[in-house]
Design an enzyme around this catalytic site. Sequence first.
Site, PDB file in Angstrom:
ATOM      1  N   LYS A 120     -43.849  86.052  55.734  1.00 19.52           N
ATOM      2  CA  LYS A 120     -44.234  84.608  56.342  1.00 19.52           C
ATOM      3  C   LYS A 120     -44.108  83.600  55.358  1.00 19.52           C
ATOM      4  CE  LYS A 120     -46.343  81.598  59.165  1.00 19.52           C
ATOM      5  NZ  LYS A 120     -45.899  81.032  60.470  1.00 19.52           N
ATOM      6  N   LYS A 124     -50.929  74.063  53.646  1.00 20.45           N
ATOM      7  CA  LYS A 124     -51.784  75.278  53.528  1.00 20.45           C
ATOM      8  C   LYS A 124     -50.975  76.380  53.197  1.00 20.45           C
ATOM      9  CE  LYS A 124     -53.483  78.904  56.332  1.00 20.45           C
ATOM     10  NZ  LYS A 124     -53.650  79.456  57.674  1.00 20.45           N
ATOM     11  N   THR A 175     -52.228  83.350  59.267  1.00 22.22           N
ATOM     12  CA  THR A 175     -51.367  83.172  58.176  1.00 22.22           C
ATOM     13  C   THR A 175     -52.171  83.199  56.978  1.00 22.22           C
ATOM     14  OG1 THR A 175     -49.827  81.911  59.108  1.00 22.22           O
ATOM     15  CG2 THR A 175     -49.665  81.670  56.712  1.00 22.22           C
TER      16      THR A 175
HETATM   17  P1  NAD Z   1     -57.534  76.810  64.547  1.00 26.99           P
HETATM   18  O1  NAD Z   1     -58.328  76.315  63.520  1.00 26.99           O
HETATM   19  O2  NAD Z   1     -57.159  76.088  65.595  1.00 26.99           O
HETATM   20  O3  NAD Z   1     -58.069  78.091  65.091  1.00 26.99           O
HETATM   21  C1  NAD Z   1     -58.969  79.031  64.444  1.00 26.99           C
HETATM   22  C2  NAD Z   1     -60.256  79.672  65.316  1.00 26.99           C
HETATM   23  O4  NAD Z   1     -60.927  80.489  64.535  1.00 26.99           O
HETATM   24  C3  NAD Z   1     -61.269  78.376  65.401  1.00 26.99           C
HETATM   25  O5  NAD Z   1     -61.231  78.132  66.886  1.00 26.99           O
HETATM   26  C4  NAD Z   1     -62.287  78.776  64.705  1.00 26.99           C
HETATM   27  O6  NAD Z   1     -63.652  78.358  65.304  1.00 26.99           O
HETATM   28  C5  NAD Z   1     -62.320  80.251  64.741  1.00 26.99           C
HETATM   29  N1  NAD Z   1     -63.272  80.971  63.732  1.00 26.99           N
HETATM   30  C6  NAD Z   1     -63.222  80.400  62.448  1.00 26.99           C
HETATM   31  N2  NAD Z   1     -63.912  81.353  61.870  1.00 26.99           N
HETATM   32  C7  NAD Z   1     -64.253  82.512  62.676  1.00 26.99           C
HETATM   33  C8  NAD Z   1     -65.133  83.542  62.491  1.00 26.99           C
HETATM   34  N3  NAD Z   1     -65.882  83.947  61.478  1.00 26.99           N
HETATM   35  N4  NAD Z   1     -65.241  84.166  63.581  1.00 26.99           N
HETATM   36  C9  NAD Z   1     -64.741  83.978  64.789  1.00 26.99           C
HETATM   37  N5  NAD Z   1     -64.027  82.774  64.973  1.00 26.99           N
HETATM   38  C10 NAD Z   1     -63.688  82.085  63.856  1.00 26.99           C
HETATM   39  O7  NAD Z   1     -56.126  77.658  63.856  1.00 26.99           O
HETATM   40  P2  NAD Z   1     -54.989  77.912  64.805  1.00 26.99           P
HETATM   41  O8  NAD Z   1     -53.825  76.936  64.472  1.00 26.99           O
HETATM   42  O9  NAD Z   1     -55.093  78.571  65.786  1.00 26.99           O
HETATM   43  O10 NAD Z   1     -54.112  79.058  63.376  1.00 26.99           O
HETATM   44  C11 NAD Z   1     -54.604  80.179  63.403  1.00 26.99           C
HETATM   45  C12 NAD Z   1     -53.940  80.929  62.433  1.00 26.99           C
HETATM   46  O11 NAD Z   1     -52.398  80.825  62.609  1.00 26.99           O
HETATM   47  C13 NAD Z   1     -53.975  80.051  61.207  1.00 26.99           C
HETATM   48  O12 NAD Z   1     -53.855  80.894  60.071  1.00 26.99           O
HETATM   49  C14 NAD Z   1     -52.733  79.316  61.242  1.00 26.99           C
HETATM   50  O13 NAD Z   1     -52.286  79.043  59.743  1.00 26.99           O
HETATM   51  C15 NAD Z   1     -51.706  80.256  61.518  1.00 26.99           C
HETATM   52  N6  NAD Z   1     -50.327  79.657  62.305  1.00 26.99           N
HETATM   53  C16 NAD Z   1     -51.002  78.437  63.274  1.00 26.99           C
HETATM   54  C17 NAD Z   1     -49.771  77.600  63.841  1.00 26.99           C
HETATM   55  C18 NAD Z   1     -49.949  76.533  64.594  1.00 26.99           C
HETATM   56  O14 NAD Z   1     -48.890  75.942  64.909  1.00 26.99           O
HETATM   57  N7  NAD Z   1     -50.872  76.133  64.719  1.00 26.99           N
HETATM   58  C19 NAD Z   1     -48.513  78.452  63.704  1.00 26.99           C
HETATM   59  C20 NAD Z   1     -48.154  79.598  62.909  1.00 26.99           C
HETATM   60  C21 NAD Z   1     -49.325  80.033  62.515  1.00 26.99           C
END
Ligand code: NAD
Length: 362
Positions: A237, A312, A155
């Site tokens: 979104k 966020k 997102t």
């Molecule tokens: P998260 O923080 O759990 O996971 C993100 C991952 O990206 C982490 O493991 C981190 O180490 C990795 N990362 C960061 N920088 C990196 C890089 N340069 N190279 C490789 N890996 C890297 O986040 P999440 O909850 O999994 O969410 C991911 C996305 O999905 C976000 O944008 C969030 O807004 C969106 N989202 C999350 C949810 C939810 O319920 N968690 C729901 C809908 C949308």
Amino acid sequence: MHTQLASVLRSSSRTVGTLRWPPTSQFNSARTFSTTQHRDATWGFIGLGQMGYNMAKNLRAKIPASDTLIIRDVNEAAAERFVTEAEDTARSSGAGADEYRVEIATTAREIAEKSIVVISSLPEPQHVTDVFHSILKPGKLPVLEQERLFIDTSTVDPVTSKEIANAIHTTQAGRFVDAPVSGGVVGAQAGTLSFMFGASTPTGDSGELLDRIKGVLSLMGKRMWHLGEPGSGVSGKLANNYILAINNIATAEAMNLGVRWGLDPKALADMINSSTGRCWPSEVNNPVPGVVETAPASRDYKGGFGVALMHKDLRLALTAADKSGTPLVLGTHAREVYDAVEAAHRGKDFSVVYQWLQEKSS
Ligand code: NAD
């Protein structure tokens, strides 16, 4: 064999394992995209967090056995855990065939060089920009047998997605799709996510590209909407989550008001849910403990959609609205609420706004 495999996977920064994962007959299920995806394809996944880990798991389970999945996370432990979990599952099933490959990459560029489809799931716009910059900066990517598809499920904001799409397309690195998700971690685990995506189609394309994109997304989700050009997925979104942010506060305020006036919260919620105030926070994610047994409020606001994520998404919507000169009059106040609620109840579901309001009520 599997122990040996695990040590090989861990001892090298870029290694290939042969894993059967999961060991069920679902591997044999019909593949709707098989006609458009080449055999023995290589797939990439960047970002193995709460969402990405589970999406990558579904992807590996559903792509053809002879395909390879290359994974990367800056948190190397996440990639190693992915491999270990795959290995454990393979061992417990007694599987050992030379199939279901998982490879750990040291850079995002390496993934892009080899993969016909690259999926990313990263926290914030800056992470997504950094990853795509690192992919494109070293120069032209090798041409693969099929146009490379970059699907970013993070997102972020529409400006970021459009800039990346432009960079990908002008360098002919492939095709960029912004495809944020809804459905949370539970949906990511179950493979039932909803995707809203933005993608441009090449001249002369009569729907093949969209079919290909939908085929890939269907490996991780159930519903998908093509909203238009690159950037429109994240725009959709953010528009949806703007409503959610406001509805959540409005529901918490109305429920708090009713309860303080002496109304029974369940009776009040039932009435609202048959009336014009009905919305997802009132019906499914009601913020009052005990009103909806399955809602996070009924388990001390644990699980669900974290207040930090709501905060966020609202911040991104406000910034994107500002850049397009669009007023969001309620958004500014809502942001102040989420600022305070996140500080007081970090880690809780965003419906904890109700508890925060109670704490503020005299
Ligand atoms: P998260 O923080 O759990 O996971 C993100 C991952 O990206 C982490 O493991 C981190 O180490 C990795 N990362 C960061 N920088 C990196 C890089 N340069 N190279 C490789 N890996 C890297 O986040 P999440 O909850 O999994 O969410 C991911 C996305 O999905 C976000 O944008 C969030 O807004 C969106 N989202 C999350 C949810 C939810 O319920 N968690 C729901 C809908 C949308």
